[in-house]
Design an enzyme around this catalytic site. Structure first.
Site, short mmCIF file in Angstrom:
data_model
loop_
_atom_site.label_atom_id
_atom_site.label_comp_id
_atom_site.label_asym_id
_atom_site.label_seq_id
_atom_site.Cartn_x
_atom_site.Cartn_y
_atom_site.Cartn_z
N ARG A 1 -29.80 5.04 -25.02
CA ARG A 1 -30.26 6.22 -24.25
C ARG A 1 -29.16 7.27 -24.09
O ARG A 1 -29.15 8.05 -23.15
CB ARG A 1 -30.78 5.84 -22.87
N LYS B 1 -29.77 21.02 -29.16
CA LYS B 1 -30.98 20.61 -29.88
C LYS B 1 -30.58 19.61 -30.95
O LYS B 1 -29.70 19.87 -31.77
CB LYS B 1 -31.63 21.82 -30.56
N GLU C 1 -27.36 33.74 -39.65
CA GLU C 1 -27.46 33.51 -38.20
C GLU C 1 -26.52 34.46 -37.45
O GLU C 1 -26.81 34.88 -36.33
CB GLU C 1 -27.14 32.05 -37.86
N LYS D 1 -24.75 32.66 -28.10
CA LYS D 1 -25.66 31.51 -28.01
C LYS D 1 -25.45 30.77 -26.69
O LYS D 1 -26.42 30.38 -26.03
CB LYS D 1 -25.46 30.56 -29.20
N GLU E 1 -35.67 26.29 -23.66
CA GLU E 1 -36.49 27.27 -24.39
C GLU E 1 -37.82 27.57 -23.70
O GLU E 1 -38.88 27.43 -24.29
CB GLU E 1 -36.70 26.81 -25.84
N ARG F 1 -34.37 31.84 -24.61
CA ARG F 1 -33.86 31.11 -25.79
C ARG F 1 -34.71 31.40 -27.03
O ARG F 1 -34.22 31.30 -28.16
CB ARG F 1 -33.79 29.60 -25.50
N ASN G 1 -34.91 32.88 -32.16
CA ASN G 1 -35.80 32.68 -33.30
C ASN G 1 -36.10 33.98 -34.04
O ASN G 1 -36.99 34.01 -34.89
CB ASN G 1 -37.11 32.03 -32.84
N HIS H 1 -37.12 33.88 -37.59
CA HIS H 1 -37.42 32.48 -37.93
C HIS H 1 -38.91 32.20 -38.12
O HIS H 1 -39.26 31.24 -38.80
CB HIS H 1 -36.83 31.53 -36.88
N HIS I 1 -39.27 30.28 -41.32
CA HIS I 1 -39.74 28.89 -41.39
C HIS I 1 -40.97 28.77 -42.30
O HIS I 1 -41.12 27.78 -43.02
CB HIS I 1 -40.08 28.38 -39.99
N HIS J 1 -32.22 27.61 -45.62
CA HIS J 1 -32.57 28.11 -44.29
C HIS J 1 -32.00 29.53 -44.10
O HIS J 1 -32.70 30.44 -43.66
CB HIS J 1 -32.00 27.15 -43.23
N1 LIG Z 1 -29.74 22.20 -33.68
C1 LIG Z 1 -29.82 23.51 -33.78
O1 LIG Z 1 -29.80 24.25 -32.78
C2 LIG Z 1 -29.91 24.13 -35.13
C3 LIG Z 1 -29.73 25.52 -35.28
C4 LIG Z 1 -29.74 26.06 -36.57
C5 LIG Z 1 -29.97 25.24 -37.67
N2 LIG Z 1 -30.15 23.89 -37.48
C6 LIG Z 1 -30.36 23.00 -38.63
O2 LIG Z 1 -29.15 23.01 -39.40
C7 LIG Z 1 -29.47 22.65 -40.74
C8 LIG Z 1 -28.72 23.57 -41.68
O3 LIG Z 1 -27.34 23.41 -41.44
P1 LIG Z 1 -26.25 23.81 -42.54
O4 LIG Z 1 -26.57 25.14 -43.08
O5 LIG Z 1 -24.93 23.55 -41.95
O6 LIG Z 1 -26.59 22.81 -43.74
P2 LIG Z 1 -26.03 21.39 -44.21
O7 LIG Z 1 -25.65 20.53 -43.09
O8 LIG Z 1 -27.04 20.88 -45.17
O9 LIG Z 1 -24.70 21.78 -45.01
C9 LIG Z 1 -24.82 22.61 -46.14
C10 LIG Z 1 -24.05 22.04 -47.34
O10 LIG Z 1 -22.66 22.21 -47.12
C11 LIG Z 1 -21.97 20.98 -47.36
N3 LIG Z 1 -20.79 21.05 -46.51
C12 LIG Z 1 -20.72 20.94 -45.16
N4 LIG Z 1 -19.48 21.23 -44.74
C13 LIG Z 1 -18.74 21.49 -45.83
C14 LIG Z 1 -17.39 21.85 -46.04
N5 LIG Z 1 -16.56 22.06 -45.02
N6 LIG Z 1 -16.95 22.03 -47.31
C15 LIG Z 1 -17.81 21.87 -48.36
N7 LIG Z 1 -19.10 21.57 -48.22
C16 LIG Z 1 -19.56 21.37 -46.97
C17 LIG Z 1 -22.99 19.92 -47.05
O11 LIG Z 1 -22.69 18.72 -47.73
C18 LIG Z 1 -24.26 20.55 -47.58
O12 LIG Z 1 -24.35 20.35 -48.96
C19 LIG Z 1 -30.98 22.73 -40.86
O13 LIG Z 1 -31.51 21.43 -40.89
C20 LIG Z 1 -31.42 23.45 -39.59
O14 LIG Z 1 -32.70 23.04 -39.17
C21 LIG Z 1 -30.12 23.33 -36.25
#
Ligand SMILES: NC(=O)c1ccc[n+]([C@@H]2O[C@H](COP(=O)([O-])OP(=O)(O)OC[C@H]3O[C@@H](n4cnc5c(N)ncnc54)[C@H](O)[C@@H]3O)[C@@H](O)[C@H]2O)c1
Length: 365
Positions: A122, A144, A186, A231, A241, A245, A249, A252, A256, A269
């Site tokens: 938990r 999130k 973003e 943020k 949200e 918040r 979006n 988005h 999406h 994304h």
């Molecule tokens: N929780 C939230 O509030 C929130 C907000 C925005 C997006 N998201 C989520 O985040 C995800 C997208 O995140 P992202 O864009 O970071 O993608 P990701 O985590 O897939 O990373 C993108 C790529 O970069 C590579 N990578 C990561 N760090 C690296 C580094 N330092 N050097 C070389 N390669 C590296 C990874 O292996 C991957 O291939 C989505 O699933 C989205 O839904 C969540």
């Protein structure tokens, strides 16, 4: 330059730290608060390959006995099966309520590892160590966590605030160019909804003569912190949200739908959010808003798309928007701009406006 920003939410207060080479000191702080004899690392596959040895040196100095789980790169890791594997790993290695869990990677690893940390026992102490620009300015902040379901993205998860976030820009040295551009989307979102100054700070993205990591590191940290502050301010006002918040979006709802229509394969994304913001800007203008100009448009040449636009269906895109989990009924809610930096949530169902807005996207693919 190192910066510490306090994040105060109703369910937790923690520090968001940004700087260059700050992980080692941050880990000492973590180990003064938690039992690092039993420390867990959940790390993205590519980050492990590129930074694993350096990390091992830093962690071994503080914890003789740490366990590592490697998350396969890519969105498909935000799944039930991968979540189960991470939780199995934590429990089988005897995670305790006071065992720190370091989640090191981009948003995928952050969302998955965060959800596992939220649900094992938990909740165990979660430290986000974001390694992509997107994760530094966005996904590591705000609590999130979650995974995807075949019906849609991010449909299973929880709000779970981390015990700390350590944004160490030294990871960005190996970040591929397209991932910098994903993060840029973003960042432009924060500029559009909150802080015009960010548009000035992102000017260096338009200079392709140097790798982005060569840009002045203090300026980079300053940009990341400006975005993090936008943020954090929003999350502090509305953790779950129910109000402001939703402004995060912006772009988005269109984005999406586009990601879903492309099966989360041929568009990232960040690319989808960028196009979604252009469509949302158009819809803002059609519905009486006053946010004209090329503030977003001028970054268009940085994006390259792999989408087969003939395979896209306008009807399906609208259906995806209607199915968005953020809609309370079949009306489509959009975050639009009354003017730059003045977001507003509006319901728009008028077909011709939606069509004109989607045309902005189709024209760019
Ligand atoms: N929780 C939230 O509030 C929130 C907000 C925005 C997006 N998201 C989520 O985040 C995800 C997208 O995140 P992202 O864009 O970071 O993608 P990701 O985590 O897939 O990373 C993108 C790529 O970069 C590579 N990578 C990561 N760090 C690296 C580094 N330092 N050097 C070389 N390669 C590296 C990874 O292996 C991957 O291939 C989505 O699933 C989205 O839904 C969540």
């Amino acid at each position: 330059m190192n910066r510490d920003i306090e994040v105060n939410t109703r369910t937790g207060t923690y520090i968001y730290s940004a700087g260059n080479g700050i992980l080692s000191r941050a880990l000492s702080d973590i180990c003064s608060r938690h039992d690092c004899r039993n420390l867990f690392v959940i790390i993205d596959e590519n980050v492990h390959r590129l930074h694993g040895e350096r990390l091992r040196g830093i962690i071994e100095n503080r914890s003789e006995n740490f366990s590592t789980f490697i998350v396969p790169a890519g969105e498909s890791s935000k799944s039930f099966s991968e979540w189960k594997r991470v939780v199995d790993f934590l429990l089988e290695n005897k995670v305790r309520r006071n065992s720190p869990v370091l989640v090191i990677g981009g948003g995928v690893t952050g969302d998955l590892g965060g959800f596992a940390a939220a649900t094992a026992l938990r909740g165990v102490p979660l430290y986000h160590i974001p390694t992509t620009l997107l994760a530094m300015v966005d996904s590591s902040i705000g609590g999130k966590t979650g995974i995807n379901h075949q019906i849609g993205k991010n449909l299973i998860g929880s709000f779970y605030q981390p015990a700390g976030v350590i944004a160490d820009i030294s990871f960005l040295e190996t970040l591929p160019r397209n991932e910098w551009i994903n993060g840029l989307s973003e960042i432009l979102k924060y500029a559009a909804i909150s802080d015009d100054e960010i548009f000035r700070q992102t000017g260096f993205f338009l200079d392709s003569s140097l790798p982005y990591y060569e840009h002045d590191h203090d300026d980079l940290i300053s940009l990341i912190c400006t975005c993090a502050e936008v943020k954090i301010d929003i999350v502090e006002k509305d953790e779950h949200e129910r109000g402001v918040r939703a402004f995060l979006n912006f772009g988005h709802t269109f984005g999406h739908a586009l990601e879903k229509e492309c099966g989360y394969k041929t568009i990232s994304h960040g690319e989808a959010v960028y196009l979604g913001m252009l469509a949302a800007q158009k819809l803002s203008l059609l519905t009486g808003g006053d946010a004209a100009g090329d503030k977003l448009e001028k970054y268009g040449s940085l994006y390259s798309y792999r989408v087969d636009k003939d395979a896209l269906s306008y009807e399906r895109l609208v259906a995806h928007m209607k199915a968005d989990k953020k809609n309370k009924n079949r009306d489509i809610h959009f975050v639009l701009l009354d003017s730059w930096q003045h977001p507003v949530v509006k319901t728009v169902n008028k077909e011709s406006y939606l069509k004109e807005s989607w045309d902005v996207v189709f024209d760019r693919l």
